[in-house]
Every structure is written in structure tokens, then in C-alpha cells.
Design an enzyme around this catalytic site. Structure first.
Site, PDB file in Angstrom:
ATOM      1  N   HIS A 211     -50.427  18.665 -30.933  1.00 47.77           N
ATOM      2  CA  HIS A 211     -51.696  18.733 -31.665  1.00 47.77           C
ATOM      3  C   HIS A 211     -52.043  20.072 -32.310  1.00 47.77           C
ATOM      4  CE1 HIS A 211     -52.705  14.759 -30.261  1.00 47.77           C
ATOM      5  NE2 HIS A 211     -52.459  15.132 -29.020  1.00 47.77           N
TER       6      HIS A 211
ATOM      7  N   ARG B  51     -51.780  20.090 -46.517  1.00 49.25           N
ATOM      8  CA  ARG B  51     -52.240  19.134 -45.504  1.00 49.25           C
ATOM      9  C   ARG B  51     -52.273  17.748 -46.137  1.00 49.25           C
ATOM     10  NH1 ARG B  51     -57.534  22.089 -43.649  1.00 49.25           N
ATOM     11  NH2 ARG B  51     -57.878  20.211 -42.435  1.00 49.25           N
TER      12      ARG B  51
ATOM     13  N   CYS C  74     -53.056  12.399 -39.157  1.00 44.73           N
ATOM     14  CA  CYS C  74     -51.906  11.700 -39.737  1.00 44.73           C
ATOM     15  C   CYS C  74     -51.918  10.261 -39.226  1.00 44.73           C
ATOM     16  CB  CYS C  74     -50.607  12.396 -39.329  1.00 44.73           C
ATOM     17  SG  CYS C  74     -50.512  14.120 -39.843  1.00 44.73           S
TER      18      CYS C  74
ATOM     19  N   ILE D 291     -64.205  18.656 -31.773  1.00 42.61           N
ATOM     20  CA  ILE D 291     -63.144  17.895 -31.113  1.00 42.61           C
ATOM     21  C   ILE D 291     -63.441  17.743 -29.627  1.00 42.61           C
ATOM     22  CG2 ILE D 291     -61.401  18.537 -32.810  1.00 42.61           C
ATOM     23  CD1 ILE D 291     -60.315  20.579 -30.813  1.00 42.61           C
TER      24      ILE D 291
ATOM     25  N   HIS E 244     -55.174  17.376 -23.166  1.00 41.06           N
ATOM     26  CA  HIS E 244     -55.278  16.038 -23.761  1.00 41.06           C
ATOM     27  C   HIS E 244     -56.258  16.089 -24.929  1.00 41.06           C
ATOM     28  CE1 HIS E 244     -55.874  11.716 -24.180  1.00 41.06           C
ATOM     29  NE2 HIS E 244     -57.164  11.908 -24.031  1.00 41.06           N
TER      30      HIS E 244
END
Length: 148
Positions: free
Chosen positions: A37, A45, A105, A127, A138
Site C-alpha cells: 500500500h 497516477r 487501482c 484513511i 492493515h
């Protein structure tokens, strides 16, 4: 007898000092999190970025449906696990206090085997991560924060 044991004991003790300490399991999970990540300074991008990153990070066997790359400073991401840049969120998860540049993605469909085709979405979001021993291990999700 004591004379014979003393040199052996000395060699044993010195040998212990030379034995490398293995990284903790948490470090492996953190490294895995970074591999999946984290990309500090992405070059473009777009869809090609996603294709290359997913392939280079070995997330294409089978094609992963969705993956988010976080851009910026690792210390800012680690700080989510502390009060400096994070706060509790649903159970054991933590939500960032600041936004991060991210690239999402998404697999475009078709075969689940390579070559995998991905579409890219770039954004700035807070996030949510899971932490263990002060390290993110995680990635849970991201949110678009309301603009005032």
C-alpha cells in the site's frame, strides 16, 4: 574441569552476541503493509501506473480486484497509530486526522490471470488502518472528507 568449561562458556556467550536478532512478526506485517500500500513519490497516477505497480508488487496472481497506494511520508502514516495523526475508529481500527494522496487501482474485469488491466483513481482522503504495536499492518478503507 573449571578451566575447560570457562573457555567453552566464553565462546558460547560471545557466539550469542554475534547471533543476529530476527525482526519481530509485527515488523514483517508492517513491511507487507508497505509493500502492498505505500509508494512515497509516484511517477504518474494513471492506468499504466496501476498496471506497473500491481505487477511489480506481485499483486496480480490472481489479479487483485482493488488496491490502494498511499503517497507521502511513512512517519505520517505510522502516526495514525498514535494520537498525533490518528484516532480510534470502529473496534481496533484507527482513522487518520489528515488526508493522504492516494491512488486506487481497480481491476477492469476479464480474466483473473495476468496480464491484469487496472483503472486508476487519484484522490486525497483520510484513511483507516489497523495497527499492531504502533505500526500500521492493515489498510481498511479511505474516505473523501467533506469540503467546507
Amino acid at each position: 574441569m573449571v578451566m575447560v568449561l570457562s573457555p567453552l562458556l566464553l565462546v558460547f556467550i560471545l557466539g550469542l552476541g554475534l547471533t543476529p536478532v530476527a525482526p519481530a512478526q509485527d515488523d514483517y506485517r508492517y513491511i507487507h503493509f508497505l509493500t502492498q500500500h505505500y509508494d512515497a513519490k509516484p511517477k504518474g497516477r494513471n492506468d499504466e501506473y496501476c498496471f506497473n505497480m500491481m505487477k511489480n508488487r506481485r499483486l496480480t496472481r490472481p489479479c487483485k480486484d482493488r488496491n490502494t497506494f498511499i503517497h507521502g511520508n511513512k512517519n505520517d502514516i505510522k502516526a495514525i497509530c498514535e494520537d498525533r495523526n490518528g484516532q480510534p475508529y470502529r473496534g481496533d481500527l484507527r482513522i487518520s486526522k489528515s488526508e493522504f494522496q492516494i491512488t486506487i487501482c481497480k481491476h477492469k474485469g476479464g480474466s483473473s490471470r495476468p496480464p491484469c488491466r487496472y483503472g486508476a483513481t487519484e484522490d486525497s482522503r483520510v484513511i483507516v488502518v489497523g495497527c499492531e504495536n504502533g505500526l500500521p499492518v492493515h489498510f481498511d478503507e479511505s474516505f473523501i472528507t467533506p469540503r467546507h
